[in-house]
Design a protein around this motif. Structure first.
Motif, mmCIF file in Angstrom:
data_model
loop_
_atom_site.group_PDB
_atom_site.id
_atom_site.type_symbol
_atom_site.label_atom_id
_atom_site.label_comp_id
_atom_site.label_asym_id
_atom_site.label_seq_id
_atom_site.Cartn_x
_atom_site.Cartn_y
_atom_site.Cartn_z
ATOM 1 N N ASP A 2 0.846 -1.194 0.000
ATOM 2 C CA ASP A 2 0.000 0.000 0.000
ATOM 3 C C ASP A 2 0.885 1.248 0.000
ATOM 4 O O ASP A 2 1.696 1.440 0.890
ATOM 5 N N SER A 4 -0.448 4.368 -0.248
ATOM 6 C CA SER A 4 -1.265 5.536 0.094
ATOM 7 C C SER A 4 -0.841 6.081 1.453
ATOM 8 O O SER A 4 -0.252 5.371 2.269
ATOM 9 N N GLU A 5 -1.138 7.346 1.661
ATOM 10 C CA GLU A 5 -0.848 7.977 2.937
ATOM 11 C C GLU A 5 -1.865 9.082 3.189
ATOM 12 O O GLU A 5 -2.531 9.549 2.269
ATOM 13 N N ARG A 6 -1.987 9.488 4.424
ATOM 14 C CA ARG A 6 -2.893 10.567 4.791
ATOM 15 C C ARG A 6 -2.306 11.883 4.292
ATOM 16 O O ARG A 6 -1.129 12.176 4.503
ATOM 17 N N VAL A 7 -3.136 12.685 3.599
ATOM 18 C CA VAL A 7 -2.675 13.948 3.029
ATOM 19 C C VAL A 7 -3.727 15.025 3.278
ATOM 20 O O VAL A 7 -4.913 14.791 3.109
ATOM 21 N N VAL A 8 -3.270 16.204 3.676
ATOM 22 C CA VAL A 8 -4.122 17.384 3.772
ATOM 23 C C VAL A 8 -3.731 18.292 2.615
ATOM 24 O O VAL A 8 -2.555 18.615 2.445
ATOM 25 N N HIS A 41 -8.039 25.387 2.596
ATOM 26 C CA HIS A 41 -8.177 23.965 2.282
ATOM 27 C C HIS A 41 -8.890 23.711 0.957
ATOM 28 O O HIS A 41 -9.784 24.456 0.561
ATOM 29 N N GLN A 74 5.494 21.391 1.359
ATOM 30 C CA GLN A 74 4.973 20.239 2.075
ATOM 31 C C GLN A 74 5.739 20.039 3.371
ATOM 32 O O GLN A 74 6.918 20.366 3.471
ATOM 33 N N LEU A 77 2.875 15.612 8.751
ATOM 34 C CA LEU A 77 1.810 15.721 9.738
ATOM 35 C C LEU A 77 2.190 14.935 10.989
ATOM 36 O O LEU A 77 2.838 13.886 10.893
ATOM 37 N N GLY A 81 1.871 11.035 7.544
ATOM 38 C CA GLY A 81 1.239 11.705 6.420
ATOM 39 C C GLY A 81 1.903 13.033 6.140
ATOM 40 O O GLY A 81 2.935 13.378 6.719
ATOM 41 N N ARG A 82 1.285 13.789 5.228
ATOM 42 C CA ARG A 82 1.877 15.076 4.863
ATOM 43 C C ARG A 82 0.810 16.119 4.596
ATOM 44 O O ARG A 82 -0.307 15.828 4.244
ATOM 45 N N TYR A 83 1.225 17.367 4.762
ATOM 46 C CA TYR A 83 0.395 18.546 4.537
ATOM 47 C C TYR A 83 0.977 19.221 3.309
ATOM 48 O O TYR A 83 2.153 19.577 3.293
#
Length: 151
Positions: A2, A4-8, A41, A74, A77, A81-83
């Protein structure tokens, strides 16, 4: 595996008036106070360009036209994850300037920007806005220390 990662996903826009001034916002957010460019956002399902047009309008009263993507910022987080901040420039706009609950907005001579109280790392992000050979302000953890590169 996988990947995928959490991203804002967010944006920020340097609006220029053609006379040496930039539109700034004296931010009220205690987590990132100081004078910066408007933005916010990206909503789920919204295009990145539509998001920056909407955010600038909500925060300044101005409707920008044809914003140009000029880079990104960037940072990691907390908890993984990353912002990501998509950095835009615009020099065409309409409407009446109006502050919002995000902070007071006003035109400032670009040459005076660094004399203002700026949010953490905003001075480094400015390099991406103003140098066509740069495209990213990258903040990351290395050996337990927060570092940054301008790429």
């Amino acid at each position: 595996m996988d990947r995928s990662e959490r991203v804002v996903l967010t944006n920020m826009c340097m609006v220029c008036d053609g006379a040496g001034n930039v539109l700034v916002q004296d931010r009220l957010d205690p987590n990132w106070p100081g004078v910066a460019f408007p933005g916010g956002h990206v909503e789920p399902g919204e295009s990145f360009t539509a998001a920056v047009v909407r955010e600038v309008r909500e925060e300044t009263g101005l409707t920008i036209e044809a914003p140009r993507l000029c880079g990104l910022k960037q940072f990691p987080l907390e908890g993984g994850g990353r912002y990501i901040v998509f950095l835009y420039q615009a020099d065409r706009f309409s409407g009446e300037l109006a502050s919002s609950q995000e902070g007071k907005v006003f035109w400032l001579e670009r040459s005076r920007l660094e004399t203002m109280e700026l949010p953490v790392s905003f001075a480094q992000t400015l390099q991406v806005y103003e140098n066509d050979s740069l495209g990213e302000h990258y903040i990351y953890w290395e050996d337990g220390e927060l570092k940054q590169d301008i790429l």
